[in-house]
Motif scaffolding. Structure first.
Motif, PDB file in Angstrom:
ATOM      1  N   MET A 312     -15.959 -40.271 -27.831  1.00  0.00           N
ATOM      2  CA  MET A 312     -14.872 -41.093 -27.212  1.00  0.00           C
ATOM      3  C   MET A 312     -13.754 -40.371 -27.259  1.00  0.00           C
ATOM      4  O   MET A 312     -13.403 -39.516 -28.150  1.00  0.00           O
ATOM      5  N   PHE A 313     -12.995 -40.412 -26.189  1.00  0.00           N
ATOM      6  CA  PHE A 313     -11.569 -39.709 -25.978  1.00  0.00           C
ATOM      7  C   PHE A 313     -10.397 -40.944 -25.654  1.00  0.00           C
ATOM      8  O   PHE A 313     -11.068 -42.016 -25.226  1.00  0.00           O
ATOM      9  N   SER A 314      -9.280 -40.721 -26.178  1.00  0.00           N
ATOM     10  CA  SER A 314      -8.437 -42.077 -25.946  1.00  0.00           C
ATOM     11  C   SER A 314      -7.158 -41.577 -25.558  1.00  0.00           C
ATOM     12  O   SER A 314      -6.795 -40.510 -25.042  1.00  0.00           O
ATOM     13  N   GLU A 315      -6.207 -42.488 -25.980  1.00  0.00           N
ATOM     14  CA  GLU A 315      -4.727 -42.225 -25.912  1.00  0.00           C
ATOM     15  C   GLU A 315      -4.233 -42.672 -24.468  1.00  0.00           C
ATOM     16  O   GLU A 315      -4.046 -41.527 -23.742  1.00  0.00           O
ATOM     17  N   ASN A 316      -4.072 -43.593 -23.972  1.00  0.00           N
ATOM     18  CA  ASN A 316      -3.455 -44.069 -22.725  1.00  0.00           C
ATOM     19  C   ASN A 316      -2.633 -43.204 -22.197  1.00  0.00           C
ATOM     20  O   ASN A 316      -2.330 -42.604 -21.137  1.00  0.00           O
ATOM     21  N   THR A 317      -1.305 -42.992 -22.769  1.00  0.00           N
ATOM     22  CA  THR A 317      -0.085 -42.267 -22.401  1.00  0.00           C
ATOM     23  C   THR A 317      -0.295 -40.924 -22.156  1.00  0.00           C
ATOM     24  O   THR A 317       0.489 -40.078 -21.730  1.00  0.00           O
ATOM     25  N   GLU A 318      -1.333 -40.308 -23.180  1.00  0.00           N
ATOM     26  CA  GLU A 318      -1.624 -38.673 -22.793  1.00  0.00           C
ATOM     27  C   GLU A 318      -2.693 -38.681 -21.956  1.00  0.00           C
ATOM     28  O   GLU A 318      -3.456 -37.614 -21.871  1.00  0.00           O
ATOM     29  N   VAL A 319      -3.262 -39.576 -21.094  1.00  0.00           N
ATOM     30  CA  VAL A 319      -4.027 -39.512 -20.249  1.00  0.00           C
ATOM     31  C   VAL A 319      -3.663 -39.627 -18.753  1.00  0.00           C
ATOM     32  O   VAL A 319      -3.621 -39.338 -17.735  1.00  0.00           O
ATOM     33  N   ARG A 320      -2.537 -40.830 -18.722  1.00  0.00           N
ATOM     34  CA  ARG A 320      -1.972 -41.324 -17.562  1.00  0.00           C
ATOM     35  C   ARG A 320      -1.581 -40.188 -16.696  1.00  0.00           C
ATOM     36  O   ARG A 320      -1.945 -40.360 -15.620  1.00  0.00           O
TER      37      ARG A 320
END
Length: 517
Positions: A312-320
């Motif tokens: 799993m990878f995550s962090e919406n603001t660091e993907v957006r």
């Protein structure tokens, strides 16, 4: 990646042929007049991990790193100058309604067979990497009593049961004084429920309740849930006490000892590497994150996916801001749509709070050479490796399939870790450039430094030094394989991470977008 290998000379890294900036490698940076291989000469001092202009860049011209635009020059930038945050205009976020959807799906990776670890099999089919007694809660009111009880359990009971690794209180600030039926209340509620189902708790979690709170115990543990064993007593309500605090502690300890006896009978057994559920995160990031640690994690992620595991990878603001590079890799248009839906939800969430994505980058990120969230995002998504994205899990939701999964979370270290635990993570890896003692009580945390200087300065906090990539002492592939084997050793209990040895852990922090009443 182009690297100047001489340790005593000015060194910088250019990641892509299209880049017009490079990142300075040298500890302490380089002075004015420093000459790089190829003839580039600095016209001012440039700190380590910050960007140097490789060519003259005109006002309004795009500044590129990772082959992507990270900003537009607000003034002319001379060749050899230090490219600073204040000299760049941040690009707009990519519009969500015109993203590519499953247009560049990578070919399937060759299976990687024969790799195993020693884990604890659970009744619901999951596997734990640790054997922990978890005690969940329904409301913040019980925290003080439970923490007192846990101290006594750890001191008086746990030594009697050597096959149990620890006892952990799953305390939180939710449960009452909240709009329990609000539109987004399902997020903290299912997070609390799924935390109690984490594989490392073995289906034997207990619940401590007050009695009158809005979040009732039955919402935390459901009858018929195969991941929890409710045949034995599993709940104690403090308001049922007839004589006060002392009785509460004794009742909790008695309940705990019943479960400790069962957990102590469990033994590790050989299981395939496919039973690993790895959560990846970065915090205290710097410009080296996307050069060293995160690419190594990405390579190791590919290896784990090839072995059939869940990553799993995550962090919406660091993907957006880099989401267009991910939706193209989605296994199907439906997976791309799910990823877009999570980005849209988070855009609207930030808008309700009168915030925007630029608030993500911290003073430490900027001191470490990251100019804005666009540059940070491009380095963050490298953790996802090179394979197809197989699924998307919403905040607090439990992952139900294997492969490469986007687990939607905020970028906050503590909230992200909590939500990945709720998703079913049994092993965590965390990259850092600036340094943090972050840890989790419910899962081992492998700490990876982006720079050798940090690894040498914090030798009893950092497990893996990825800075060796920047100095040419290791390749991304070599470090990826090292991480892969290290994961299996930690999952098996053969090795303990520094955070685990020091018992470092942060509080569980629920993501609660619902109103407080």
């Amino acid at each position: 990646m182009q690297l100047i290998p001489h340790q005593d000379s000015p060194r910088c890294i250019r990641l892509n042929e299209a880049d017009n900036v490079a990142v300075v490698v040298n500890d302490g940076g380089v002075p004015v007049g420093a000459q790089f291989e190829g003839g580039l000469v600095t016209v001012e001092a440039v700190p380590q991990s910050h960007k140097v202009a490789l060519v003259d860049i005109a006002e309004g011209e795009a500044v590129r790193r990772y082959g992507q635009i990270i900003g537009y020059a607000l003034e002319p930038l001379r060749r050899g100058s230090w490219v600073k945050e204040t000299q760049l205009k941040m690009p707009s976020a990519p519009p969500l309604d015109s993203l590519p959807r499953a247009t560049a799906v990578p070919a399937g990776l060759d299976p990687l067979e024969g790799y195993t670890f020693e884990g604890y099999r659970n009744a619901d089919g999951t596997v734990g990497t640790r054997n922990i007694l978890g005690i969940s809660t329904t409301v913040q009111c019980v925290t003080g009593v439970l923490e007192h009880a846990v101290k006594r359990i750890r001191a008086e009971l746990l030594p009697k049961y050597p096959n149990v690794d620890d006892v952990v209180a799953l305390t939180h600030s939710y449960g009452c004084g909240v709009a329990i039926n609000a539109r987004d209340a399902y997020i903290p509620i299912r997070t609390v429920r799924n935390l109690a189902r984490n594989p490392n708790l073995g289906g034997e979690a207990l619940v401590i309740s007050l009695g009158c709170e809005k979040l009732q115990a039955e919402q935390v543990m459901h009858e018929g849930d195969p991941s929890v064993d409710l045949r034995d007593p599993w709940l104690y309500r403090l308001q049922e006490s007839n004589t006060g605090f002392g009785e509460m502690i004794e009742q909790i300890m008695a309940l705990a000892e019943m479960r400790l006896k069962k957990l102590d009978q469990r033994r590790r057994e050989t299981v395939p590497a496919s039973e690993l559920v790895l959560g990846m995160q970065c915090g205290g990031s710097d410009a080296f994150s996307g050069i060293t640690a995160n690419p190594a994690l990405g390579y190791a992620a590919d290896l784990l996916v090839r072995a059939g595991a869940t990553v799993m990878f995550s962090e919406n603001t660091e993907v957006r801001d880099a989401v267009y590079m991910l939706t193209a890799r989605a296994e199907t248009p439906e997976v791309a749509d799910a990823l877009i839906a999570e980005m849209d939800w988070y855009d609207r969430y930030l808008e309700r709070g009168a915030a925007d994505r630029s608030a993500n980058t911290t003073p430490g990120n900027k001191k470490g050479g990251l100019s804005n969230i666009v540059e940070k995002s491009l380095g963050s998504i490298v953790k996802s490796g090179s394979g197809a994205i197989n699924g998307v899990v919403g905040p607090g939701e439990r992952v139900e399939r294997k492969g490469l999964i986007f687990c939607a979370t905020p970028a906050s270290d503590f909230v992200c870790g909590t939500l990945q635990l709720a998703a079913g993570m049994n092993l965590h890896v965390f990259t850092t450039g600036r340094g943090t003692p972050y840890g989790l009580a419910m899962a081992p945390v492998v700490k990876v430094a982006t720079r050798t200087e940090l690894a040498e300065r914090w030798p009893d906090l950092i497990d893996i030094d990825a800075g060796r990539i920047a100095s040419g002492r290791a390749s991304i592939e070599e470090l990826g394989w090292e991480l892969f084997h290290y994961y299996l050793d930690v999952a098996s209990g053969r090795k303990k991470t520094w955070a685990e040895q020091h018992r470092l852990h942060n509080d569980i922090v629920l993501f609660n977008p619902a109103p407080i009443t």
